[in-house]
Motif scaffolding. Structure first.
Motif, PDB file in Angstrom:
ATOM      1  N   VAL A  55      23.942  -2.857  77.843  1.00 26.05           N
ATOM      2  CA  VAL A  55      24.008  -1.795  76.853  1.00 26.05           C
ATOM      3  C   VAL A  55      25.464  -1.601  76.457  1.00 26.05           C
ATOM      4  N   ALA A  56      25.768  -1.810  75.170  1.00 28.35           N
ATOM      5  CA  ALA A  56      27.124  -1.594  74.669  1.00 28.35           C
ATOM      6  C   ALA A  56      27.372  -0.086  74.569  1.00 28.35           C
ATOM      7  N   ARG A  57      28.645   0.328  74.705  1.00 27.74           N
ATOM      8  CA  ARG A  57      28.992   1.744  74.637  1.00 27.74           C
ATOM      9  C   ARG A  57      30.116   1.994  73.643  1.00 27.74           C
ATOM     10  N   VAL A  58      30.006   3.108  72.966  1.00 24.46           N
ATOM     11  CA  VAL A  58      31.092   3.636  72.157  1.00 24.46           C
ATOM     12  C   VAL A  58      31.462   4.964  72.813  1.00 24.46           C
ATOM     13  N   VAL A  59      32.677   5.029  73.347  1.00 24.02           N
ATOM     14  CA  VAL A  59      33.161   6.212  74.060  1.00 24.02           C
ATOM     15  C   VAL A  59      34.061   6.993  73.112  1.00 24.02           C
ATOM     16  N   VAL A  60      33.834   8.306  73.023  1.00 27.62           N
ATOM     17  CA  VAL A  60      34.622   9.135  72.109  1.00 27.62           C
ATOM     18  C   VAL A  60      35.095  10.389  72.828  1.00 27.62           C
ATOM     19  N   GLY A  61      36.358  10.743  72.605  1.00 31.13           N
ATOM     20  CA  GLY A  61      36.912  11.970  73.154  1.00 31.13           C
ATOM     21  C   GLY A  61      36.518  13.151  72.285  1.00 31.13           C
ATOM     22  N   VAL A  62      36.062  14.235  72.928  1.00 26.61           N
ATOM     23  CA  VAL A  62      35.592  15.410  72.200  1.00 26.61           C
ATOM     24  C   VAL A  62      36.279  16.655  72.761  1.00 26.61           C
ATOM     25  N   THR A  63      36.766  17.499  71.861  1.00 24.43           N
ATOM     26  CA  THR A  63      37.335  18.779  72.274  1.00 24.43           C
ATOM     27  C   THR A  63      36.678  19.950  71.550  1.00 24.43           C
ATOM     28  N   GLY A  64      36.034  19.660  70.439  1.00 20.84           N
ATOM     29  CA  GLY A  64      35.439  20.714  69.616  1.00 20.84           C
ATOM     30  C   GLY A  64      36.285  21.059  68.411  1.00 20.84           C
ATOM     31  N   THR A  65      37.495  20.502  68.325  1.00 21.92           N
ATOM     32  CA  THR A  65      38.348  20.736  67.159  1.00 21.92           C
ATOM     33  C   THR A  65      37.797  19.961  65.967  1.00 21.92           C
ATOM     34  N   PRO A  66      38.169  20.360  64.744  1.00 20.63           N
ATOM     35  CA  PRO A  66      37.691  19.614  63.578  1.00 20.63           C
ATOM     36  C   PRO A  66      38.053  18.129  63.634  1.00 20.63           C
ATOM     37  N   GLY A  67      39.241  17.799  64.141  1.00 22.89           N
ATOM     38  CA  GLY A  67      39.637  16.394  64.247  1.00 22.89           C
ATOM     39  C   GLY A  67      38.759  15.614  65.206  1.00 22.89           C
ATOM     40  N   THR A 121      31.625  15.209  81.254  1.00 21.93           N
ATOM     41  CA  THR A 121      32.822  16.039  81.424  1.00 21.93           C
ATOM     42  C   THR A 121      33.533  15.542  82.672  1.00 21.93           C
ATOM     43  N   VAL A 122      34.838  15.306  82.536  1.00 22.28           N
ATOM     44  CA  VAL A 122      35.624  14.735  83.627  1.00 22.28           C
ATOM     45  C   VAL A 122      36.898  15.551  83.785  1.00 22.28           C
ATOM     46  N   ARG A 123      37.235  15.860  85.026  1.00 29.71           N
ATOM     47  CA  ARG A 123      38.461  16.601  85.316  1.00 29.71           C
ATOM     48  C   ARG A 123      39.646  15.640  85.257  1.00 29.71           C
ATOM     49  N   GLY A 124      40.630  15.979  84.432  1.00 27.78           N
ATOM     50  CA  GLY A 124      41.830  15.164  84.307  1.00 27.78           C
ATOM     51  C   GLY A 124      42.461  15.322  82.938  1.00 27.78           C
ATOM     52  N   LEU A 170      34.462  14.880  77.404  1.00 33.31           N
ATOM     53  CA  LEU A 170      35.363  16.026  77.325  1.00 33.31           C
ATOM     54  C   LEU A 170      36.150  16.083  78.629  1.00 33.31           C
ATOM     55  N   ALA A 171      37.460  15.947  78.543  1.00 31.80           N
ATOM     56  CA  ALA A 171      38.332  16.045  79.720  1.00 31.80           C
ATOM     57  C   ALA A 171      38.715  17.507  79.908  1.00 31.80           C
ATOM     58  N   TRP A 172      38.723  17.954  81.149  1.00 29.88           N
ATOM     59  CA  TRP A 172      39.094  19.337  81.422  1.00 29.88           C
ATOM     60  C   TRP A 172      40.035  19.374  82.621  1.00 29.88           C
ATOM     61  N   GLN A 173      40.807  20.448  82.684  1.00 33.24           N
ATOM     62  CA  GLN A 173      41.735  20.652  83.794  1.00 33.24           C
ATOM     63  C   GLN A 173      41.541  22.048  84.362  1.00 33.24           C
TER      64      GLN A 173
END
Length: 178
Positions: free
Chosen positions: A9-21, A96-99, A44-47
């Motif tokens: 299964v191929a994957r497309v990984v995208v970073g998400v923050t909720g901002t318009p960008g 969601t990943v811490r870092g 979504l990366a979180w700290q």
């Protein structure tokens, strides 16, 4: 590529923050996933509060659990805002990943067959000093192809309107050209 049963299964990984960008990048990633017949993985990366130093000051496990839950809620909300009731015609997974965002995205998209999609965001001089560019980090460190999606042209107009409102400047209406 990840194995699902006996098929890859191929994957497309995208970073998400909720901002318009990041929502623009999410839409671009969904389009790429459709074209490739790939799974879309929204990350979504979180700290913890205070970053890494804050995690050493004695925050208990309940604070980290609450932060993790808030990150999951934020990711769900971003996906709802991006796609509404009309879901993209691809399999969507959320993570969601811490870092720090750049390191998390590069780690999640570590397979050379993955495609990593990041938004470029606005890069005003002061913002560059305070927040390093996630897109640049990913371009420099990723082991897979990286697609950097520029902000929507409407984002620049929205930013200009917000700036005028903040400075209490009058709105200038012009006749459309063309």
């Amino acid at each position: 590529m990840r194995k699902k049963g006996t098929e890859a299964v191929a994957r497309v990984v995208v970073g998400v923050t909720g901002t318009p960008g990041s929502l623009t990048a999410l839409h671009g990633a969904a389009a790429e996933a459709r074209v490739r017949g790939a799974e879309l993985v929204a990350v979504l990366a979180w700290q913890s509060p205070g970053g890494e130093l804050g995690s050493r000051n004695g925050w208990g496990p309940t604070v980290l659990t609450e932060c993790r839950a808030a990150a999951a809620d934020r990711l769900r909300e971003a996906l709802d805002v991006a796609f509404g009731v009309v879901r993209p015609r691809v399999t969507v997974g959320g993570l969601t990943v811490r870092g720090t965002p750049g390191a998390v995205l590069v780690d999640v998209a570590r397979d050379p067959e993955d495609l990593l999609v990041v938004g470029t965001g606005s890069r005003a001089a002061l913002r560059r000093l305070v927040h390093p560019s996630v897109a640049r980090y990913c371009l420099a460190h990723a082991s897979c192809p990286v697609l950097a999606v520029p902000p929507s042209p409407l984002q620049a107009e929205l930013t200009a309107v917000r700036r005028r409102n903040r400075l209490r400047m009058p709105l200038v209406l012009r006749e459309p050209t063309g």
